[in-house]
Design a protein around this motif. Structure first.
Motif, PDB file in Angstrom:
ATOM      1  N   THR A   3       0.823  -1.206   0.000  1.00  0.00           N
ATOM      2  CA  THR A   3       0.000   0.000   0.000  1.00  0.00           C
ATOM      3  C   THR A   3       0.860   1.260   0.000  1.00  0.00           C
ATOM      4  OG1 THR A   3      -0.142  -0.090   2.416  1.00  0.00           O
ATOM      5  CG2 THR A   3      -1.927  -1.135   1.154  1.00  0.00           C
ATOM      6  N   LYS A   4       2.017   1.190   0.663  1.00  0.00           N
ATOM      7  CA  LYS A   4       2.910   2.345   0.667  1.00  0.00           C
ATOM      8  C   LYS A   4       3.470   2.598  -0.727  1.00  0.00           C
ATOM      9  CE  LYS A   4       4.392   1.974   5.504  1.00  0.00           C
ATOM     10  NZ  LYS A   4       5.566   1.800   6.407  1.00  0.00           N
ATOM     11  N   VAL A   5       3.895   1.528  -1.395  1.00  0.00           N
ATOM     12  CA  VAL A   5       4.424   1.657  -2.753  1.00  0.00           C
ATOM     13  C   VAL A   5       3.337   2.170  -3.693  1.00  0.00           C
ATOM     14  CG1 VAL A   5       5.368   0.390  -4.725  1.00  0.00           C
ATOM     15  CG2 VAL A   5       6.155  -0.140  -2.408  1.00  0.00           C
ATOM     16  N   LEU A   6       2.109   1.674  -3.501  1.00  0.00           N
ATOM     17  CA  LEU A   6       0.996   2.103  -4.354  1.00  0.00           C
ATOM     18  C   LEU A   6       0.695   3.585  -4.154  1.00  0.00           C
ATOM     19  CD1 LEU A   6      -1.151   1.214  -6.383  1.00  0.00           C
ATOM     20  CD2 LEU A   6      -2.648   0.667  -4.444  1.00  0.00           C
ATOM     21  N   ARG A   7       0.735   4.035  -2.917  1.00  0.00           N
ATOM     22  CA  ARG A   7       0.505   5.452  -2.624  1.00  0.00           C
ATOM     23  C   ARG A   7       1.556   6.324  -3.307  1.00  0.00           C
ATOM     24  NH1 ARG A   7      -1.945   3.483   2.292  1.00  0.00           N
ATOM     25  NH2 ARG A   7      -3.720   4.813   2.874  1.00  0.00           N
ATOM     26  N   VAL A   8       2.818   5.920  -3.188  1.00  0.00           N
ATOM     27  CA  VAL A   8       3.899   6.686  -3.810  1.00  0.00           C
ATOM     28  C   VAL A   8       3.752   6.685  -5.322  1.00  0.00           C
ATOM     29  CG1 VAL A   8       6.394   6.789  -4.175  1.00  0.00           C
ATOM     30  CG2 VAL A   8       5.492   6.278  -1.906  1.00  0.00           C
ATOM     31  N   ALA A   9       3.385   5.542  -5.897  1.00  0.00           N
ATOM     32  CA  ALA A   9       3.225   5.442  -7.346  1.00  0.00           C
ATOM     33  C   ALA A   9       2.092   6.340  -7.840  1.00  0.00           C
ATOM     34  CB  ALA A   9       2.954   3.986  -7.732  1.00  0.00           C
ATOM     35  N   CYS A  13       2.885   9.509 -10.285  1.00  0.00           N
ATOM     36  CA  CYS A  13       2.287   9.529 -11.627  1.00  0.00           C
ATOM     37  C   CYS A  13       1.371  10.739 -11.783  1.00  0.00           C
ATOM     38  CB  CYS A  13       1.502   8.242 -11.870  1.00  0.00           C
ATOM     39  SG  CYS A  13       2.520   6.759 -12.000  1.00  0.00           S
ATOM     40  N   SER A  14       0.625  11.054 -10.732  1.00  0.00           N
ATOM     41  CA  SER A  14      -0.262  12.211 -10.769  1.00  0.00           C
ATOM     42  C   SER A  14       0.519  13.495 -10.982  1.00  0.00           C
ATOM     43  CB  SER A  14      -1.068  12.298  -9.468  1.00  0.00           C
ATOM     44  OG  SER A  14      -1.795  13.506  -9.392  1.00  0.00           O
ATOM     45  N   TYR A  94      -7.704  13.214  -7.692  1.00  0.00           N
ATOM     46  CA  TYR A  94      -8.419  14.362  -8.245  1.00  0.00           C
ATOM     47  C   TYR A  94      -7.615  14.989  -9.386  1.00  0.00           C
ATOM     48  CZ  TYR A  94     -10.626  18.972  -8.476  1.00  0.00           C
ATOM     49  OH  TYR A  94     -11.245  20.123  -8.917  1.00  0.00           O
ATOM     50  N   ASN A  95      -6.311  15.165  -9.173  1.00  0.00           N
ATOM     51  CA  ASN A  95      -5.464  15.768 -10.202  1.00  0.00           C
ATOM     52  C   ASN A  95      -5.371  14.892 -11.443  1.00  0.00           C
ATOM     53  OD1 ASN A  95      -4.947  17.961  -8.578  1.00  0.00           O
ATOM     54  ND2 ASN A  95      -2.985  17.220  -7.840  1.00  0.00           N
ATOM     55  N   ILE A  96      -5.274  13.579 -11.239  1.00  0.00           N
ATOM     56  CA  ILE A  96      -5.209  12.666 -12.384  1.00  0.00           C
ATOM     57  C   ILE A  96      -6.484  12.736 -13.214  1.00  0.00           C
ATOM     58  CG2 ILE A  96      -5.214  10.230 -13.037  1.00  0.00           C
ATOM     59  CD1 ILE A  96      -3.227   9.674 -10.866  1.00  0.00           C
ATOM     60  N   SER A  97      -7.624  12.697 -12.545  1.00  0.00           N
ATOM     61  CA  SER A  97      -8.895  12.729 -13.265  1.00  0.00           C
ATOM     62  C   SER A  97      -9.108  14.064 -13.966  1.00  0.00           C
ATOM     63  CB  SER A  97     -10.054  12.449 -12.300  1.00  0.00           C
ATOM     64  OG  SER A  97     -10.100  13.418 -11.264  1.00  0.00           O
TER      65      SER A  97
END
Length: 249
Positions: A3-9, A13-14, A94-97
């Motif tokens: 979950t930490k890696v996913l949050r950073v990713a 990316c955003s 939000y920024n990605i969308s």
């Protein structure tokens, strides 16, 4: 760990995707659009139908953009993030969308340069043309400087994830109640800058006029600053001036 890696990713990316789209948006809103002389050979009825069709498409694109901004910023969506304990990636998502919708809008936009309110492109190189171009530059400076002053890392969603991973509370929770209220009422830090960018342009084509009108109306409706926010802002400015004067002496 996952979950930490996913949050950073997600936040990384955003950040880069938002930066990429903002560069395209800057060019899209401020680029020089020439009047298409080839359309003069078409019949007036065909041009009218073409302009109407393009306008309908553009209206739909702007509507999707406004819908995304409104839905993603609603309390019901924010409650979902809180429910699943992922409030730290709310800003990044939000920024990605928003960037994805903007990217689609820029790529699909249908210009109507043969119908315009004014056209100063034939004065390129003249004083007036340079003044209008300078105003565009000033408008973008106001937008980006305003974002930096409001803490660009927090607007980009990076700070929230960093604080979460380091065991700190949400950055917004550390701000005063008055400042939180001020941010809630001020949906974007650069209203004036965007007005300059949207409205002061060498060629005000009908499609740009529609975009400027709809986005101006939307920003005005979402800008709910009141006297309480104004008083708080005045107090902060006065306090900063006193600190500067104290350091000088």
């Amino acid at each position: 760990m996952f979950t930490k890696v996913l949050r950073v990713a997600v936040c990384t990316c955003s950040f880069f995707y938002t930066f990429y789209v903002l560069c395209h948006l800057t060019y899209f809103l401020s680029k020089r659009i020439d009047y298409d002389e080839n359309v003069e050979s078409e019949k007036g009825e065909n041009l009218a139908v073409k302009a109407l069709w393009h306008s309908l498409i553009n209206f739909g694109l702007i509507s999707v953009f406004i819908l995304q901004h409104s839905v993603m910023a609603s309390d019901s969506v924010k409650d979902l993030y809180a429910k699943f304990n992922v409030e730290d990636v709310e800003r990044s998502i939000y920024n990605i969308s928003a960037s994805a919708v903007l990217h689609f809008l820029i790529s699909t936009w249908m210009p109507v340069p043969w119908v315009f309110l004014w056209n100063f492109n034939n004065l390129q190189g003249g004083v007036l043309w340079y003044i209008l171009s300078l105003i565009q530059v000033i408008g973008w400076c106001i937008v980006y400087i305003g974002c930096i002053m409001m803490d660009i890392s927090e607007l980009a969603g990076l700070k929230q994830v960093y604080y979460k991973l380091s065991g700190r509370p949400c950055p917004m929770a550390l701000k005063s109640r008055e400042l939180q209220r001020y941010f809630m009422h001020m949906r974007h830090p650069s209203f004036t800058g965007f007005l300059m960018i949207l409205w002061i342009h060498p060629l005000m084509s009908i499609d740009r006029f529609m975009m400027a009108s709809l986005l101006t109306a939307y920003m005005a409706l979402m800008w709910t600053i009141d006297m309480g926010d104004y008083s708080y802002h005045s107090i902060i400015i006065t306090r900063k001036e006193m600190e500067i004067n104290y350091k000088k002496h």
